[in-house]
Design a protein around this motif. Structure first.
Motif, PDB file in Angstrom:
ATOM      1  N   HIS A 142       0.827  -1.206   0.000  1.00 34.97           N
ATOM      2  CA  HIS A 142       0.000   0.000   0.000  1.00 34.97           C
ATOM      3  C   HIS A 142       0.862   1.258   0.000  1.00 34.97           C
ATOM      4  O   HIS A 142       0.526   2.236  -0.660  1.00 34.97           O
ATOM      5  CB  HIS A 142      -0.925  -0.014   1.219  1.00 34.97           C
ATOM      6  CG  HIS A 142      -1.878  -1.170   1.225  1.00 34.97           C
ATOM      7  ND1 HIS A 142      -2.528  -1.609   2.357  1.00 34.97           N
ATOM      8  CD2 HIS A 142      -2.281  -1.987   0.204  1.00 34.97           C
ATOM      9  CE1 HIS A 142      -3.293  -2.641   2.044  1.00 34.97           C
ATOM     10  NE2 HIS A 142      -3.157  -2.887   0.757  1.00 34.97           N
ATOM     11  N   ARG A 189      -7.461   1.093   6.271  1.00 39.90           N
ATOM     12  CA  ARG A 189      -7.628  -0.231   5.690  1.00 39.90           C
ATOM     13  C   ARG A 189      -8.873  -0.890   6.286  1.00 39.90           C
ATOM     14  O   ARG A 189      -8.923  -1.221   7.454  1.00 39.90           O
ATOM     15  CB  ARG A 189      -6.390  -1.087   5.991  1.00 39.90           C
ATOM     16  CG  ARG A 189      -6.430  -2.515   5.465  1.00 39.90           C
ATOM     17  CD  ARG A 189      -5.112  -3.196   5.816  1.00 39.90           C
ATOM     18  NE  ARG A 189      -5.002  -4.543   5.298  1.00 39.90           N
ATOM     19  CZ  ARG A 189      -5.189  -5.634   6.030  1.00 39.90           C
ATOM     20  NH1 ARG A 189      -5.515  -5.540   7.312  1.00 39.90           N
ATOM     21  NH2 ARG A 189      -5.055  -6.835   5.489  1.00 39.90           N
ATOM     22  N   VAL A 215      -8.351   1.500   1.477  1.00 39.05           N
ATOM     23  CA  VAL A 215      -8.607   0.216   0.832  1.00 39.05           C
ATOM     24  C   VAL A 215      -9.756  -0.461   1.573  1.00 39.05           C
ATOM     25  O   VAL A 215      -9.770  -0.512   2.804  1.00 39.05           O
ATOM     26  CB  VAL A 215      -7.341  -0.673   0.784  1.00 39.05           C
ATOM     27  CG1 VAL A 215      -6.791  -0.975   2.171  1.00 39.05           C
ATOM     28  CG2 VAL A 215      -7.615  -1.964   0.012  1.00 39.05           C
ATOM     29  N   GLU A 220      -6.752   4.622  -8.403  1.00 40.27           N
ATOM     30  CA  GLU A 220      -7.512   3.541  -7.780  1.00 40.27           C
ATOM     31  C   GLU A 220      -7.285   2.250  -8.552  1.00 40.27           C
ATOM     32  O   GLU A 220      -6.812   2.268  -9.699  1.00 40.27           O
ATOM     33  CB  GLU A 220      -9.002   3.873  -7.735  1.00 40.27           C
ATOM     34  CG  GLU A 220      -9.647   4.074  -9.092  1.00 40.27           C
ATOM     35  CD  GLU A 220     -11.124   4.437  -8.968  1.00 40.27           C
ATOM     36  OE1 GLU A 220     -11.897   3.586  -8.473  1.00 40.27           O
ATOM     37  OE2 GLU A 220     -11.495   5.563  -9.356  1.00 40.27           O
ATOM     38  N   THR A 240      -7.420  -4.951  -5.815  1.00 38.99           N
ATOM     39  CA  THR A 240      -6.363  -5.649  -5.097  1.00 38.99           C
ATOM     40  C   THR A 240      -6.985  -6.765  -4.281  1.00 38.99           C
ATOM     41  O   THR A 240      -8.191  -7.060  -4.427  1.00 38.99           O
ATOM     42  CB  THR A 240      -5.578  -4.669  -4.190  1.00 38.99           C
ATOM     43  OG1 THR A 240      -4.459  -5.338  -3.628  1.00 38.99           O
ATOM     44  CG2 THR A 240      -6.451  -4.121  -3.069  1.00 38.99           C
ATOM     45  N   ARG A 242     -10.762  -2.961  -3.141  1.00 38.06           N
ATOM     46  CA  ARG A 242     -10.513  -1.837  -4.040  1.00 38.06           C
ATOM     47  C   ARG A 242      -9.739  -0.783  -3.265  1.00 38.06           C
ATOM     48  O   ARG A 242     -10.083  -0.468  -2.128  1.00 38.06           O
ATOM     49  CB  ARG A 242     -11.846  -1.241  -4.516  1.00 38.06           C
ATOM     50  CG  ARG A 242     -11.707  -0.123  -5.555  1.00 38.06           C
ATOM     51  CD  ARG A 242     -11.606  -0.672  -6.938  1.00 38.06           C
ATOM     52  NE  ARG A 242     -11.549   0.383  -7.952  1.00 38.06           N
ATOM     53  CZ  ARG A 242     -11.158   0.168  -9.207  1.00 38.06           C
ATOM     54  NH1 ARG A 242     -10.824  -1.064  -9.584  1.00 38.06           N
ATOM     55  NH2 ARG A 242     -11.123   1.139 -10.090  1.00 38.06           N
ATOM     56  N   TRP A 243      -8.681  -0.244  -3.870  1.00 40.67           N
ATOM     57  CA  TRP A 243      -7.880   0.786  -3.199  1.00 40.67           C
ATOM     58  C   TRP A 243      -8.036   2.127  -3.912  1.00 40.67           C
ATOM     59  O   TRP A 243      -8.314   2.194  -5.103  1.00 40.67           O
ATOM     60  CB  TRP A 243      -6.407   0.388  -3.132  1.00 40.67           C
ATOM     61  CG  TRP A 243      -5.731   0.233  -4.483  1.00 40.67           C
ATOM     62  CD1 TRP A 243      -5.587  -0.916  -5.206  1.00 40.67           C
ATOM     63  CD2 TRP A 243      -5.102   1.274  -5.253  1.00 40.67           C
ATOM     64  NE1 TRP A 243      -4.918  -0.658  -6.380  1.00 40.67           N
ATOM     65  CE2 TRP A 243      -4.606   0.674  -6.432  1.00 40.67           C
ATOM     66  CE3 TRP A 243      -4.909   2.641  -5.060  1.00 40.67           C
ATOM     67  CZ2 TRP A 243      -3.934   1.390  -7.422  1.00 40.67           C
ATOM     68  CZ3 TRP A 243      -4.251   3.369  -6.049  1.00 40.67           C
ATOM     69  CH2 TRP A 243      -3.762   2.742  -7.196  1.00 40.67           C
TER      70      TRP A 243
END
Length: 239
Positions: A38, A123, A154, A210, A213, A232-233
């Motif tokens: 990340h 997160r 995320v 974006e 992941t 999804r990040w």
């Protein structure tokens, strides 16, 4: 405004009861499998001279890793039990830990006044939040980032719920780490597709990047494969 007492009690019960040995918390993977990838996504956009705030820090595993990349790292969590555990796990004082209700706008504003604009790491907090609290959580990200900070967010995708449901129905029942989550009434992967992006932009954040992941868990499938949950990040900038 603050989170419901049910939600607060669920997290206090979870963090007050889960053993402190490595691997007992289902999402507490090695930072090499979580925070480090990340950071690779965040750092090209972030000012590394700013502090970093880890929202929903839990036992502080990721906060301590972030402390190696920023001049000051502060982990915050709704649960007092989680904050106390994070402090016990950090005898060298690599990071700081505080109890904070992200839905409490005044408390978030106070933290920003003390720290200034921050880089934000979050997160898998929105997907666990009650629906009414998700907007305020996104607003907390925007407030802490301010004008100069960057946020890495995320969150689990709805498809993660299918993976977890299959895991819960496996022969012999769910892995111990997942069983603890379920027995405390915590509800993973509840945010709908597209909801997180809408919450971030609705809070005044601009999404810079974006992608899809997976979040690696400490639990394994019955065949020995590590559990990896679709996610999804987002990297976003403040006001």
């Amino acid at each position: 405004m603050s989170v419901t007492e049910r939600y607060r009690s669920a997290w206090e019960g979870y963090w007050g009861g889960v053993p402190e040995a490595p691997g007992e918390v289902i999402w507490d993977s090695d930072p090499a499998l979580a925070a480090e990838p990340h950071l690779t996504l965040l750092l090209p956009y972030a000012d590394p001279a700013l502090p970093v705030v880890d929202l929903g820090c839990g036992n502080g595993t990721r906060t301590r890793h972030l402390a190696g990349h920023f001049p000051r790292a502060v982990g915050v969590d709704l649960s007092r039990a989680a904050v106390e555990r994070a402090r016990r796990a950090d005898p060298e004082g690599l990071a700081e830990y505080e109890q904070l209700d992200l839905v409490d706008a005044a408390a978030v504003r106070s933290l920003h006044e003390r720290l200034g604009d921050c880089n934000v790491y979050m997160r898998a907090v929105i997907h666990q939040s009650d629906a009414a609290d998700r907007g305020p959580v996104a607003a907390a990200v925007a407030r802490l980032a301010g004008e100069r900070g960057r946020a890495f967010v995320v969150e689990l995708k709805p498809a993660a719920a299918t993976v977890l449901a299959e895991l819960a129905q496996a022969p012999g029942g769910p892995p111990e780490g997942l069983r603890r989550v379920l027995e405390h009434g915590l509800r993973p992967a509840e945010a709908a597709d597209g909801e997180v992006a809408g919450l971030l932009t609705g809070a005044g954040l601009k999404i810079l990047a974006e992608g899809d992941t997976e979040l690696t868990m400490t639990a394994c499938h019955p065949d020995g494969r590590r559990v990896r949950l679709p996610a999804r990040w987002f990297v976003a900038t403040g006001r």
